[in-house]
Design an enzyme around this catalytic site. Structure first.
Site, mmCIF file in Angstrom:
data_model
loop_
_atom_site.group_PDB
_atom_site.id
_atom_site.type_symbol
_atom_site.label_atom_id
_atom_site.label_comp_id
_atom_site.label_asym_id
_atom_site.label_seq_id
_atom_site.Cartn_x
_atom_site.Cartn_y
_atom_site.Cartn_z
ATOM 1 N N GLY A 206 -5.418 -0.061 0.348
ATOM 2 C CA GLY A 206 -6.081 -1.245 -0.209
ATOM 3 C C GLY A 206 -7.430 -0.895 -0.813
ATOM 4 N N SER B 179 -16.016 -8.931 2.751
ATOM 5 C CA SER B 179 -15.119 -7.816 2.469
ATOM 6 C C SER B 179 -15.836 -6.771 1.634
ATOM 7 C CB SER B 179 -13.883 -8.326 1.712
ATOM 8 O OG SER B 179 -13.244 -7.255 1.051
ATOM 9 N N ASP C 208 -11.333 -3.239 11.734
ATOM 10 C CA ASP C 208 -10.232 -2.274 11.842
ATOM 11 C C ASP C 208 -9.977 -1.852 13.290
ATOM 12 O OD1 ASP C 208 -9.926 -2.377 9.116
ATOM 13 O OD2 ASP C 208 -11.045 -0.542 8.723
ATOM 14 N N GLN D 115 -14.433 -4.311 0.295
ATOM 15 C CA GLN D 115 -13.602 -3.967 -0.861
ATOM 16 C C GLN D 115 -13.914 -4.899 -2.025
ATOM 17 O OE1 GLN D 115 -9.535 -3.829 0.520
ATOM 18 N NE2 GLN D 115 -9.920 -2.024 1.776
ATOM 19 N N LYS E 257 -4.253 -7.287 6.390
ATOM 20 C CA LYS E 257 -4.434 -5.830 6.471
ATOM 21 C C LYS E 257 -3.079 -5.156 6.189
ATOM 22 C CE LYS E 257 -8.795 -5.931 7.187
ATOM 23 N NZ LYS E 257 -9.686 -5.470 6.112
#
Ligand code: S3P
Length: 430
Positions: free
Chosen positions: A93, A166, A316, A168, A343
């Site tokens: 991802g 996030s 995580d 990302q 996830k």
């Protein structure tokens, strides 16, 4: 498939934790965007980071990788060329979303695909703001899923208020912003990991952070490199052995060079609050990313409540925290963690499923899970469902489970920790 058995004698010894996945990805990405040579030490040669190398090689960057040593010969953003091949991000991802940001700024056309798991992960969280900046992005279900096609270039800056914490999303927008007209900024409900900000600064980019956590940069800044990046050990990988050391009676383990970036250390706070015995040595704080050796010893644990702004700092680690909670006296509540659903698997479902098979008292909630301990676990057949962290949670569970545990789809662990079973074996031997 892997057959695993428990250990009566405890885990003992010292291991060097492999390189941080998030930092390894960024070293190759930013090295590829920079002008000059970047050398990387303790790069993580896991499947995810190898996907990043493969994608940037297809964009015309010369990258040499030899185990955990990598050299990137960047030629600036202009050195990134349109690829006649599809860019395959595999299971990653981070590769997908950060690349979407980078590719959106480049005047080229690119197509991204990934594996079955990636095909189910939402990309709209980056597609929408990147379109607002001017990128032309298409993909399944209006750009939410792979395959994604991007025609980049001609971006304008954006002041983005992200609905999710996030890294990302934040990173994708900042990387597009570097190639946009004017200022780009991102605010988030809680601060997410800040490896992008730290590494961009190391490459000479000015990144500002205001009070309240809003991060901004001015477009047009160039990355320059003659950098040697030393990647610290991944605290998310260390977490599996930190918990193993805490829950397997008679254990004493030292994990070397574990990254201690404060946006990642939620697991250490949880371990401490649950009563784990941790000590730190060889603390290094003068580089862009702090790290230290951590020693953990087994101890009695108690249940805790985990929610709010700590969640992005341990997202995580929830699978392994859930396993730890089965060995703690009392109730552990994990809440505000809806992000687990998007996830590599829906980790609320997969964690609860697999721990139930082992005999745990655990129930799923809308935004997390509730676990009651302490429960004696029994061996069974577990599945990683292709999710590395679910696989490692199962393998650690086997150490305390009565009888044999069979782990299906164990190869998924190579995504972030190719030497995981070797390390587990060496700690069992003591
Ligand atoms: C990552 C950010 C996190 C994390 C992932 C790696 C990164 O995802 O779960 O394993 O390297 O930026 P989100 O940013 O989507 O929370």
């Amino acid at each position: 498939m892997k057959k695993l058995t428990g250990t009566a004698s405890g885990l003992k010894g010292t291991i060097q934790i492999p390189g941080d996945k998030s930092i390894s990805h960024r070293s190759v990405m930013f090295g590829s965007m920079a002008k000059g040579k970047t050398t990387v030490e303790n790069f993580l040669p896991g499947d995810d980071c190898l996907s990043t190398i493969s994608c940037f090689s297809k964009l015309g960057v010369k990258i040499e990788q030899n185990g955990s040593n990598v050299t990137v010969y960047g030629n600036g953003l202009k050195g990134l060329r349109e690829s006649s091949e599809i860019l395959d991000v595999g299971n990653s991802g981070t590769t997908a979303r950060l690349m979407m940001g980078i590719l959106s700024g480049l005047p080229i056309h690119s197509v991204l695909i990934g594996d079955e798991s990636i095909a189910k992960r939402p990309m709209k969280r980056v597609t929408v703001p990147l379109r607002d900046m001017g990128a032309r992005i298409q993909g399944n279900q209006d750009g939410n899923f792979t395959p994604i096609s991007i025609q980049g270039g001609g971006l304008r800056g954006l002041d983005y208020v992200s609905p999710v914490a996030s890294a990302q999303v934040k990173s994708a927008i900042l990387l597009a912003g570097l190639q946009a007209e004017g200022v780009t900024s991102v605010s988030e409900p809680f601060k997410s990991r800040d490896h992008t900000e730290r590494m961009l600064r190391a490459f000479g980019v000015e990144v500002k952070e205001e009070e309240g956590g809003k991060v901004s940069l001015v477009g047009g800044q160039k990355l320059v490199s003659d950098l040697h990046i030393v990647v610290p050990g991944d605290i998310s990988s260390a977490a599996f052995f930190l918990v193993a050391g805490a829950i397997v009676p008679g254990s004493r383990i030292t994990l070397e060079r574990v990254g201690l970036n404060p946006t990642r250390t939620g697991i250490l706070e949880v371990l401490k609050n649950m009563g784990a015995s941790l000590s730190y040595s060889n603390v290094i704080e003068d580089g862009p990313e702090p790290y230290a050796d951590i020693t953990v010893e087994s101890s009695d644990l108690k249940g805790v409540e985990i929610g709010g702004d700590i969640i992005p700092r341990l997202i995580d680690e929830v699978p392994i925290i859930a396993l730890m909670a089965t060995q703690a006296e009392g109730t552990t509540v994990i809440k505000d963690a809806e992000e687990l659903k998007v996830k590599e698997t829906n980790r609320i479902d997969t964690v609860v499923n697999e721990l139930k098979k082992l005999g745990a008292d655990i129930e799923a909630t809308e935004d997390g899970m509730i676990i009651k301990g302490k429960i004696r676990l029994h061996g069974c057949t577990l599945d990683s469902y292709g999710d590395h962290r679910i696989g490692m949670m199962g393998a650690v569970a086997s150490l305390i489970a009565e009888g044999e545990t069979v782990l299906q789809n164990d190869k998924a662990i190579n995504v972030s920790y190719p030497s995981f079973f070797e390390h587990m074996e060496s700690l069992r031997r003591g």
